[in-house]
Write an enzyme that holds these catalytic residues in place. Sequence first.
Site, PDB file in Angstrom:
ATOM      1  N   HIS A 171       2.104  -5.600 -10.865  1.00  0.00           N
ATOM      2  CA  HIS A 171       2.300  -5.482  -9.427  1.00  0.00           C
ATOM      3  C   HIS A 171       1.102  -6.049  -8.667  1.00  0.00           C
ATOM      4  CE1 HIS A 171       4.401  -3.784  -5.980  1.00  0.00           C
ATOM      5  NE2 HIS A 171       3.299  -3.191  -5.569  1.00  0.00           N
ATOM      6  N   GLY A 190       0.796  -1.217   0.000  1.00  0.00           N
ATOM      7  CA  GLY A 190       0.000   0.000   0.000  1.00  0.00           C
ATOM      8  C   GLY A 190       0.828   1.266   0.000  1.00  0.00           C
ATOM      9  N   GLY A 191       2.099   1.155  -0.431  1.00  0.00           N
ATOM     10  CA  GLY A 191       2.942   2.346  -0.536  1.00  0.00           C
ATOM     11  C   GLY A 191       3.229   3.019   0.784  1.00  0.00           C
ATOM     12  N   GLU A 213       5.950  -5.168 -14.177  1.00  0.00           N
ATOM     13  CA  GLU A 213       5.912  -4.230 -13.052  1.00  0.00           C
ATOM     14  C   GLU A 213       6.804  -3.017 -13.293  1.00  0.00           C
ATOM     15  OE1 GLU A 213       5.975  -5.095  -8.903  1.00  0.00           O
ATOM     16  OE2 GLU A 213       5.944  -7.261  -9.276  1.00  0.00           O
ATOM     17  N   SER A 238       5.046  -5.553  -1.730  1.00  0.00           N
ATOM     18  CA  SER A 238       5.229  -4.144  -2.070  1.00  0.00           C
ATOM     19  C   SER A 238       5.936  -3.396  -0.935  1.00  0.00           C
ATOM     20  CB  SER A 238       3.879  -3.505  -2.412  1.00  0.00           C
ATOM     21  OG  SER A 238       4.044  -2.234  -2.999  1.00  0.00           O
TER      22      SER A 238
END
Length: 334
Positions: free
Chosen positions: A306, A89-90, A275, A173
């Site tokens: 991704h 989720g960055g 990605e 991620s």
Amino acid sequence: MGSLGEQPQVAEDCMGLLQLLSDGTVLRSKSIDFITQQIPLVNHKTTVLFKDSLFNKPNNLHLRLYKPVSSSNRTATALLPVVVSFHGGGFCFGSRTWPHFHNFCLTLASSLHAFVVAPDYRLAPEHRLPAAFEDAEAALMWLRDQAVSGDGNQWFEGGPGVDFDRVYVLGDSSGGNIAHHLAFRFGSGSIELSPVRVRGYVLLGPFFGGVERTKSEDGPSEALLSLDLLDKFWRLSLPEGATRDHHMANPFGPTSPALVSVSIDPMLVIAGGSELLRDRAKEYAYKLKKMEGKKVDYIEFENEEHGFFSSNPSSDATKQLLRIIGNFMDNFNF
């Protein structure tokens, strides 16, 4: 300086779901909950049990525990390994409760015949890095405390118990970046975590960055991810004023600590061939692999984007991914 009646302006806007105002106020749209609720839940009710538990009281952080009900022949009576899974989720979005993360953990528990522990962590920009790293460390220390106290065998009633000697850390991620941090924070065979023994790390499309662009970053946007969005995540999550070469974004940046002298447990790095982050993951794995004493493998899934495994948990690619992770766990199960 603006006038007394001047309203704060939007400094950063992430898809209208998260806004950072010029006065530091953070606005999160409730529509994100509506969007995630539209994702169907995988039906594992008869094969996987799950429940939530508080692991960090000061920050009110919870984790979700998963236990497979049905066991393979080899695990019918044996203790089950543990997979600690950190969501993506960055560093700005995500929770153990979001359906696609929850579905993936259900699938991990069922397919790998393992206990899965899925911790939440504080999100940016309200809590910039290193907050997420600190929370991830706290999650592993909670696991250690569970092993010391014997409470792990009370997570669920009946069935196989927990094998704290076979723990694997997996990150998706930004969770992959967290897994990297943990691998080098604790090193190989950490006494600090004893009796918990981490046997390996799995990094899925790890979220790394850098000022200089890679070829894959200069390529076309993905269906759900763009370079602009990745840059926003870094501006929102890194310490204010930091660039993408900060050591928490770029493990090989100009001011990043040397990694060559740190002994780490075996690592598996996986990325999709389509990605934007592919080249970052590939470079990371190959640079580590060249360092003496580090067991690092890199696997690329052609044409996948991704998070392909969480967006489509029943796909052939996801099934192959789970087999690869299972083999990795078996190979370093000693």
